[in-house]
Design a protein around this motif. Sequence first.
Motif, PDB file in Angstrom:
ATOM      1  N   ARG A  46      -2.269  25.653  -6.755  1.00 48.73           N
ATOM      2  CA  ARG A  46      -1.786  24.536  -7.994  1.00 48.73           C
ATOM      3  C   ARG A  46      -0.991  23.626  -7.345  1.00 48.73           C
ATOM      4  N   PHE A  47       0.083  23.935  -6.473  1.00 53.45           N
ATOM      5  CA  PHE A  47       1.248  23.259  -6.167  1.00 53.45           C
ATOM      6  C   PHE A  47       0.799  22.413  -4.775  1.00 53.45           C
ATOM      7  N   LYS A  48       0.858  21.136  -4.643  1.00 55.05           N
ATOM      8  CA  LYS A  48       0.465  20.338  -3.474  1.00 55.05           C
ATOM      9  C   LYS A  48       1.611  19.409  -3.095  1.00 55.05           C
ATOM     10  N   PRO A  49       2.547  19.781  -2.268  1.00 51.19           N
ATOM     11  CA  PRO A  49       3.625  18.875  -1.828  1.00 51.19           C
ATOM     12  C   PRO A  49       3.045  18.008  -0.665  1.00 51.19           C
ATOM     13  N   PHE A  50       3.683  16.991  -0.488  1.00 48.82           N
ATOM     14  CA  PHE A  50       3.485  16.032   0.596  1.00 48.82           C
ATOM     15  C   PHE A  50       4.482  15.119   0.979  1.00 48.82           C
ATOM     16  N   ALA A  51       4.365  14.513   2.097  1.00 50.57           N
ATOM     17  CA  ALA A  51       5.326  13.431   2.577  1.00 50.57           C
ATOM     18  C   ALA A  51       4.707  12.279   3.041  1.00 50.57           C
ATOM     19  N   ALA A  52       5.053  11.276   3.196  1.00 50.91           N
ATOM     20  CA  ALA A  52       4.336  10.171   3.643  1.00 50.91           C
ATOM     21  C   ALA A  52       5.332   8.771   4.085  1.00 50.91           C
ATOM     22  N   ARG A  53       4.798   8.018   4.987  1.00 54.14           N
ATOM     23  CA  ARG A  53       5.433   6.804   5.368  1.00 54.14           C
ATOM     24  C   ARG A  53       4.539   5.496   5.097  1.00 54.14           C
ATOM     25  N   TYR A  54       4.945   4.701   4.437  1.00 52.92           N
ATOM     26  CA  TYR A  54       4.329   3.447   4.278  1.00 52.92           C
ATOM     27  C   TYR A  54       4.954   2.162   4.828  1.00 52.92           C
ATOM     28  N   ASP A  55       4.395   1.269   5.468  1.00 57.15           N
ATOM     29  CA  ASP A  55       4.957   0.084   6.101  1.00 57.15           C
ATOM     30  C   ASP A  55       3.934  -1.237   6.161  1.00 57.15           C
ATOM     31  N   TYR A  56       4.340  -2.421   5.482  1.00 55.37           N
ATOM     32  CA  TYR A  56       3.531  -3.551   5.568  1.00 55.37           C
ATOM     33  C   TYR A  56       4.173  -4.676   5.821  1.00 55.37           C
ATOM     34  N   LYS A  57       3.692  -5.616   6.566  1.00 52.25           N
ATOM     35  CA  LYS A  57       4.210  -7.004   6.684  1.00 52.25           C
ATOM     36  C   LYS A  57       3.185  -8.005   6.502  1.00 52.25           C
ATOM     37  N   ASP A  58       3.626  -9.074   5.671  1.00 60.01           N
ATOM     38  CA  ASP A  58       2.622 -10.343   5.638  1.00 60.01           C
ATOM     39  C   ASP A  58       3.408 -11.392   5.785  1.00 60.01           C
ATOM     40  N   THR A  59       3.090 -12.317   6.821  1.00 58.65           N
ATOM     41  CA  THR A  59       3.688 -13.538   7.064  1.00 58.65           C
ATOM     42  C   THR A  59       3.356 -14.833   6.244  1.00 58.65           C
ATOM     43  N   THR A  60       2.227 -14.543   5.278  1.00 58.94           N
ATOM     44  CA  THR A  60       1.860 -15.552   4.419  1.00 58.94           C
ATOM     45  C   THR A  60       2.667 -15.585   3.173  1.00 58.94           C
ATOM     46  N   GLY A  61       3.441 -14.527   3.004  1.00 58.12           N
ATOM     47  CA  GLY A  61       4.330 -14.541   1.546  1.00 58.12           C
ATOM     48  C   GLY A  61       3.511 -13.765   0.678  1.00 58.12           C
ATOM     49  N   ALA A  62       2.230 -13.491   0.794  1.00 54.92           N
ATOM     50  CA  ALA A  62       1.504 -13.104  -0.522  1.00 54.92           C
ATOM     51  C   ALA A  62       2.077 -11.371  -0.882  1.00 54.92           C
ATOM     52  N   PHE A  63       2.204 -10.668   0.283  1.00 57.13           N
ATOM     53  CA  PHE A  63       2.751  -9.270  -0.258  1.00 57.13           C
ATOM     54  C   PHE A  63       4.227  -8.874   0.369  1.00 57.13           C
TER      55      PHE A  63
ATOM     56  N   THR B 119       7.340  -8.062   2.918  1.00 64.00           N
ATOM     57  CA  THR B 119       7.773  -7.123   3.832  1.00 64.00           C
ATOM     58  C   THR B 119       8.032  -5.874   3.127  1.00 64.00           C
ATOM     59  N   TYR B 120       7.523  -4.699   3.271  1.00 60.32           N
ATOM     60  CA  TYR B 120       7.955  -3.223   2.589  1.00 60.32           C
ATOM     61  C   TYR B 120       7.723  -2.026   3.414  1.00 60.32           C
ATOM     62  N   ARG B 121       8.775  -1.271   3.467  1.00 58.89           N
ATOM     63  CA  ARG B 121       8.679   0.115   4.057  1.00 58.89           C
ATOM     64  C   ARG B 121       9.177   1.183   3.057  1.00 58.89           C
ATOM     65  N   SER B 122       8.528   2.290   3.116  1.00 59.53           N
ATOM     66  CA  SER B 122       9.212   3.489   2.241  1.00 59.53           C
ATOM     67  C   SER B 122       8.778   4.588   3.048  1.00 59.53           C
ATOM     68  N   TYR B 123       9.858   5.704   2.640  1.00 60.83           N
ATOM     69  CA  TYR B 123       9.502   7.150   3.113  1.00 60.83           C
ATOM     70  C   TYR B 123       9.382   7.717   1.649  1.00 60.83           C
ATOM     71  N   VAL B 124       8.580   8.650   1.513  1.00 63.64           N
ATOM     72  CA  VAL B 124       7.955   9.492   0.264  1.00 63.64           C
ATOM     73  C   VAL B 124       7.934  10.944   0.414  1.00 63.64           C
TER      74      VAL B 124
END
Length: 330
Positions: free
Chosen positions: A267-284, A286-291
């Motif tokens: 029933r219980f499902k723990p997780f850990a994750a890392r996200y990182d993205y960068k866009d030079t056009t400005g559409a998205f 720069t973002y980074r997170s540890y979850v």
Amino acid sequence: MKRFLNYTAFFWVASAFATFSVHVQAQNAVQPAQPAAQESNPPGTTTEEEKAEPTGIFAGADLYYGFGNLPGFRHFRDGFWAAGSSLAYPSHVYVRSNTKSGAQAKLAISLGEIYNGSTSFDQPIEAWWKQPLKSNNSTKSSVTLGKFYVPFALQEWEYETKWGALYEGEWNATTLGAAMVYNRNVDHANGYARVGHNFGERLNVGISLATGSGLMYDTVHDKAIGVDLTGSAGDWEVLAEYMGARGTAAQRFRFGWARLNYNKWQRFKPFAARYDYKDTTGAFGTYRSYVAGASYALRPDLQVEGGYAVATGKNIWFAQIHWTPERKVK
């Protein structure tokens, strides 16, 4: 329309060549490997549950409701993206069918904010018919027509439905998903393809390519490559994805993601994750997170999900209910 036809011809020639190459490789392959143990199968793979799915017509829903501290999303009714920066998974109702011959169909209508537009290119979320072509012990293939999620990496970043045609093939331990779709928002064709391979029973690696202006969320990027991995060892499971895209030399985007799941408990499902993205056009930007987060199944069709992200600019938390009822109607 002329650009659409030119891109269509080019992409299907490339897909045919990739299919031939994979087929030749499969002819020399040894004993078929089983799909890697994973929570979410890569695009183009088939689970044992899907192979044995009962026939009939089914009606169901995939619904979210939650709250958190992300500005603009204090309360929400679509699924929150674990990265902590936006919503990602549309709440919807659907009807699907499976026939004795193996053909499948699905129609899904959004009830939340995502895909809830006024044109057919927003609603429905999905509207497709999938027809199997041939099948034996080591070879399977099918064609899907309509609106479907495009095959690219593990779909952690590029998670869109578009109108078009999708070919899927499986040869022993190797799979191919190749799609040609039309993006009305930028009046351009987009092509996507992913080739995946199972190395033994616990590791799947995929390579993806995409082409055409607006290939991800209607931006100026017109070329993309992706690499993904899904592996397991004991109760642990790792998923990872990299995507790189560009328009001109100065218009670059990159996305990296890795997630570790612990699947010992039912029933219980723990997780850990890392996200990182960068866009030079400005559409998205720069973002980074540890979850860190988890889900808990109150019953088979009802889960509580939540997480905490140490993110760029602000730490984000969220909690949501995820309800997935379904019943056979015929």
